[in-house]
Design an enzyme around this catalytic site. Structure first.
Site, PDB file in Angstrom:
ATOM      1  CD  GLU A  51      -2.116   1.535   2.773  1.00  0.00           C
ATOM      2  OE1 GLU A  51      -1.842   0.715   3.667  1.00  0.00           O
ATOM      3  OE2 GLU A  51      -2.600   2.650   2.981  1.00  0.00           O
ATOM      4  CG  ASP A  57       1.050   0.144   6.801  1.00  0.00           C
ATOM      5  OD1 ASP A  57       2.081  -0.407   6.353  1.00  0.00           O
ATOM      6  OD2 ASP A  57       0.757   1.332   6.596  1.00  0.00           O
ATOM      7  CG  ASP A  88      -2.560   0.729  10.103  1.00  0.00           C
ATOM      8  OD1 ASP A  88      -3.003   0.030   9.167  1.00  0.00           O
ATOM      9  OD2 ASP A  88      -2.025   1.837   9.921  1.00  0.00           O
ATOM     10  CG  ASP A 113      -6.539   3.296   7.478  1.00  0.00           C
ATOM     11  OD1 ASP A 113      -7.751   3.102   7.715  1.00  0.00           O
ATOM     12  OD2 ASP A 113      -6.005   4.420   7.390  1.00  0.00           O
TER      13      ASP A 113
END
Ligand code: TSJ
Length: 634
Positions: free
Chosen positions: A421, A494, A496, A498
């Site tokens: 990403e 990632d 996280d 998102d």
């Protein structure tokens, strides 16, 4: 103690010992599937009681300490002395392997679980089990541990209710993991409730405070609606077929504008994701009926020489439920494929019913046949286009997206495509990769995110299109598996919220639009760590990569001193190339997860869970299933 009593006792012990020695023989495996098989076996006994008309409520409760309770309001297992064993019937059923065959007087038949092994196998593989029976005005209980009775059947008080309750805790010596998945249990129970109209099933998970009751008066017609989800049905009434004679057959079906086909088939309310004779008979019945109708009525449009089964099934969503008597044979590694000639009657029954429907509903029949002719024409057009392309292929040059950093090797099996990403993660991945066999495609997560609303929009998304171009397969009618350019497609986002969201969207896309890549095991998730924790100093320093807060706490609890250094990775872009390489890219040190489809129907639900707004739920899925999915490279 008489001699014969001892011999019987030894036989019983040997039987249960055999189960504990080779549990795989009885429940398939000792992973997550085998663990849940225990629940299905018990529940199926209650379902049988319901199918025989003696029970209309089943309650399943996941208990906080890891056990599970299954209760029905049936007649209650008989409690009197069993003539074949001299023991009470409860002990006979729970301690004798294959009690179904050995005591086969129809009364104590073992329910048709996937492997049909029943209560004694579950008992043998449980560190504790309590059976409560309410019957004839009394409550009776008996307890067991690893298959052995702890005392006899006790009369425990008076009651006007009737029913059977079994509470058990799977044995941690036998199973690698003994925590049940709330999602899997809930979905299976909901499916049962769909398949048996009038049966209510209450599901509770005390740990997560879930309490739901599934009750579907319209049975598989409700199921069909549920299975349609976001797909738009054609402007027709769903077709419903019910036949009860030598076999019981129930079908609910409709067509959608979507190109995918979704046929959920069941035998005796047990899912058969591997299909089998009934599933094949259904497919053939639908094909023959529509082919006959089309050829008789309109004749075929120009260029269309015949109607294939695939044309007929394009966009079809169907629930196929058969109930068969007798011992059923299941095939395949996971025993999820029916092999029974009894299912042969499915085809003529269905064909008849469908032809009647078509003739009685000419307008709706027109909508359906138009859909099918369209599919046939699209198939021909796609074939022509493919032939065109392969004719040109001598001079063909692949157009690859500019953002793709390709690898130098062209062997499919040896190469990998990393989807990352954003440009910064793209940059560090390019530094960290082995450019000979690892390609990197950065995509813009934000753009994907916005498109969440509809799967079709996702398909037309620029980022997705460059992904499909990079992979080389095309999609939809143009999909060609043989043109896949990489053996592994690895999603690396990632660690996280998102990042999870984006990997979720990508997985949804693969699952819905390129399911063959998932089925054939080409799709992977990388597991980037959340923290880098170094402990100690100088030569003694040790570096740990940690994937969750819980894991971090655990590690810190076991260490003391302040020579502990914690670094939290906010994103892949922040990691230096060496860390990125070691944790997610280098095949000798990284951890990646292969994305698998266990049961397509269930996966559909899971994709919904993933797509849902509830981030916490999403994490549960990812965590739970991480353990279920094979760890390929460690
Ligand atoms: F699998 C199991 F044995 F552990 C089990 C069986 C677990 C649970 C929760 C329920 C059951 C079960 C069995 N529910 N209902 C029955 N019914 C009978 O076993 C039964 C009751 C009465 C008669 C009768 O002829 O009076 C016959 C049967 C087979």
């Amino acid at each position: 103690m008489t001699a014969s009593y001892t011999v019987k006792d030894i036989q019983v012990l040997k039987g249960l010992e055999a189960v504990r020695k080779r549990p795989g023989m009885y429940i398939g495996n000792t992973g997550l599937e085998g663990l849940h098989q225990l629940v299905w076996e018990i529940v199926d006994n209650c379902v049988d009681e319901a199918l025989n008309g003696h029970c209309n409520l089943i309650e399943v409760t996941m208990l906080p300490e890891g056990g599970i309770s299954v209760k029905d309001n049936g007649r209650g297992i008989p409690t009197e002395r069993h003539p074949a064993t001299g023991k009470n019937t409860v002990e006979t059923i729970f301690c004798n392997l294959h009690a179904g065959g050995k005591f086969d007087d129809d009364v104590y038949k073992v329910a048709g679980g996937l492997h049909g092994v029943g209560a004694s196998v579950v008992n043998a593989l449980s560190e504790s089990m309590i059976v409560v029976i309410e019957r004839d005005g009394y409550r009776y209980t008996q307890e067991f541990a690893r298959g052995k009775p702890k005392g006899g059947l006790k009369k425990d008080g008076e009651t006007q209710d009737t029913g059977t309750t079994v509470v058990f805790r799977p044995d941690s010596i036998v199973f690698g993991q003994t925590t049940f998945s709330s999602e899997l249990v809930r979905d299976r129970l909901r499916t049962k409730a769909f398949l048996i109209a009038g049966l209510c099933i209450r599901f509770r998970d005390e740990l997560r405070s879930l309490d739901e009751t599934f009750c579907f008066p319209a049975g598989i017609q409700d199921f069909l609606e549920h299975a349609l989800r976001d797909r738009q049905a054609l402007d027709t009434q769903p077709i419903y077929v019910r036949h009860e004679n030598e076999i019981r057959l129930e079908v609910a079906m409709t067509w959608t504008g979507d190109t995918s086909t979704r046929i959920l088939s069941f035998v005796n309310s047990i899912p058969t994701p591997g299909g089998g004779t009934h599933d094949t008979a259904f497919r053939n019945g639908v094909h023959r009926a529509l082919k006959a109708y089309l050829e008789k009525r309109n004749g075929l449009p120009k260029g269309v020489k015949g109607i294939s089964g695939e044309d007929v099934r394009e966009g079809l969503v169907a629930i196929v439920s058969v109930f068969l008597h007798g011992n059923l044979e299941f095939q395949g590694q996971t025993k999820d494929r029916l092999n029974s000639s009894a299912a042969g009657q499915v085809e003529p029954i269905l064909r008849n019913a469908l032809e009647n429907w078509l003739h009685q509903n000419p307008v709706q029949a027109g909508v359906v046949t138009n859909r099918i002719l369209l599919a046939a024409q699209a198939r021909l057009a796609a074939r022509t286009a493919r032939e065109e392309v392969s004719r040109k292929s001598a001079t063909r040059r692949l157009t690859l997206p500019g953002k793709l950093a390709d690898c130098s090797l062209s062997s499919r099996d040896a190469t990998e495509l990393f989807i990352v990403e954003g440009d910064s993660a793209g940059g560090s991945s390019k530094q960290a990769r082995d450019r000979r066999f690892q390609a990197v495609l950065p995509i813009r997560g934000k753009i994907l995110n916005v498109e969440q609303a509809s799967g079709d929009k996702l398909k037309n998304n620029r980022e997705i299109q460059s992904l499909v171009q990079s992979m080389g397969t095309g999609m939809g009618h143009g999909f060609d598996y043989s043109r896949l350019r990489y053996g592994k497609v690895i999603i690396n986002t990632d660690a996280d919220v998102d990042g999870h969201h984006i990997s979720t969207l990508l997985l949804t896309f693969f699952y819905r639009h390129l399911p063959e890549l998932v089925r054939r095991g080409h799709i992977f998730l990388a597991l980037p760590p959340l923290y880098r924790i170094s402990v100690g100093a100088g030569k003694k320093m040790k570096i740990h990569y940690v994937f969750s807060d819980a894991e971090k706490e655990k590690l810190l609890q076991s260490r003391s001193g302040k020579d502990v250094d914690i670094q939290r990775f906010k994103g892949l872009g922040e990691m230096d190339a060496a860390t990125l390489k070691a944790t997610t890219m280098d095949p000798t040190t990284r951890t990646i997860l292969k994305v698998g489809v266990h049961d397509e129907y269930q996966t559909d639900d899971l994709v919904d869970t993933l797509m849902g707004k509830d981030v916490r739920k999403r994490f549960i899925f990812i965590k739970e299933h991480a353990q279920e999915i094979q760890n390929l490279d460690v």
